[in-house]
Design an enzyme around this catalytic site. Sequence first.
Site, short mmCIF file in Angstrom:
data_model
loop_
_atom_site.label_atom_id
_atom_site.label_comp_id
_atom_site.label_asym_id
_atom_site.label_seq_id
_atom_site.Cartn_x
_atom_site.Cartn_y
_atom_site.Cartn_z
N ALA A 104 0.80 -1.24 0.00
CA ALA A 104 0.00 0.00 0.00
C ALA A 104 0.83 1.27 0.00
O ALA A 104 0.26 2.37 0.05
CB ALA A 104 -0.99 0.03 1.16
N ALA A 105 2.16 1.18 -0.09
CA ALA A 105 2.97 2.41 -0.11
C ALA A 105 2.64 3.26 -1.33
O ALA A 105 2.48 4.48 -1.22
CB ALA A 105 4.45 2.06 -0.08
N GLY A 106 2.54 2.62 -2.50
CA GLY A 106 2.19 3.36 -3.70
C GLY A 106 0.79 3.94 -3.63
O GLY A 106 0.53 5.03 -4.15
N ASP A 107 -0.12 3.24 -2.96
CA ASP A 107 -1.49 3.74 -2.82
C ASP A 107 -1.54 4.93 -1.87
O ASP A 107 -2.29 5.89 -2.11
CB ASP A 107 -2.40 2.63 -2.31
#
Length: 312
Positions: A258-261
């Site tokens: 979820a880092a990119g999200d």
Amino acid sequence: MDQAAAGTAEGGVLVVGSINVDVTAFAPRAPQPGETLTGDSFELQLGGKGANQAVAAARAGATTHMVGCVGDDAFAGLVTSSLGAAGVDLEHVRTVPGHTGVAHIRVVEQGENDIVVIPEANAALDAAQLERAFAALAGTARVMLTQLETPFAMTLVAARLARDAGITVILDPAPAVPLDHAIWPLVDLVKPNETEASLLTGIRVDSRESAERAGRWFVDRGAGAALITMGGEGSVLVTAASVSHHESVRVDVVDTTAAGDAFAGHLAASIARGLPIEQAIRRAGAAGAITVTRRGSSSSVPTASEVDALLS
């Protein structure tokens, strides 16, 4: 990025995308083919790139509307209650027969992950649902954020509806697949990571210079701007007129899920607030950095105050 100033609303973000339940296993390493490995722990929580990005935008302080589908199974209540608890408006989340989307995630000791996504209800998103949502929200949303975990034909419909409504279009092209080039003139900002940029452009992205070339590929095909993210190496923003490099925030990585999200949601919320793109990227980078220091998907996404604290 001119359309960011043309939106009619203050701070509204409309997220069109996937809603999944994430089934996550944590283990010291990935098992070999045919091997059974004892893991460390297990989590079951809201996920999906669309839902994660909606949570991120809401936690960043934006009025956030989710457009997507869930099934009529036991997982639907878990994901919708989690979205609602994060402050995401669910009026345009539709329940369809069958299963809610599922992502099976494995996270190893170094924080890296691999993911298998089964779309299920996400595949039911249709043009009529999108048209209803845009008719209702065109006056209250300044930015639309979308990804590629729902049917690409609907991504095109959503981008055209947003363009017609004067809403800034941000595309996070993940998971990356070859795309109809008709999408690029509809996109104000495309935000691939280095792997996605490599797959979409055919340019191996492993440096700032190659990221610039990949960014130029998107802009040459009609995108307003391209922001290539490269994890710990920061990001590169390419427009028709300029190129700029943006440093990452250094942290100890626990789980990259979820880092990119988190980055995308905070980016969209910052642009919707009218912040300059450089400030929006800085806040998005800080949000992604905080996320990788925590286990989990949507639960690891930070709030605006946590981003403020890190940047201060």
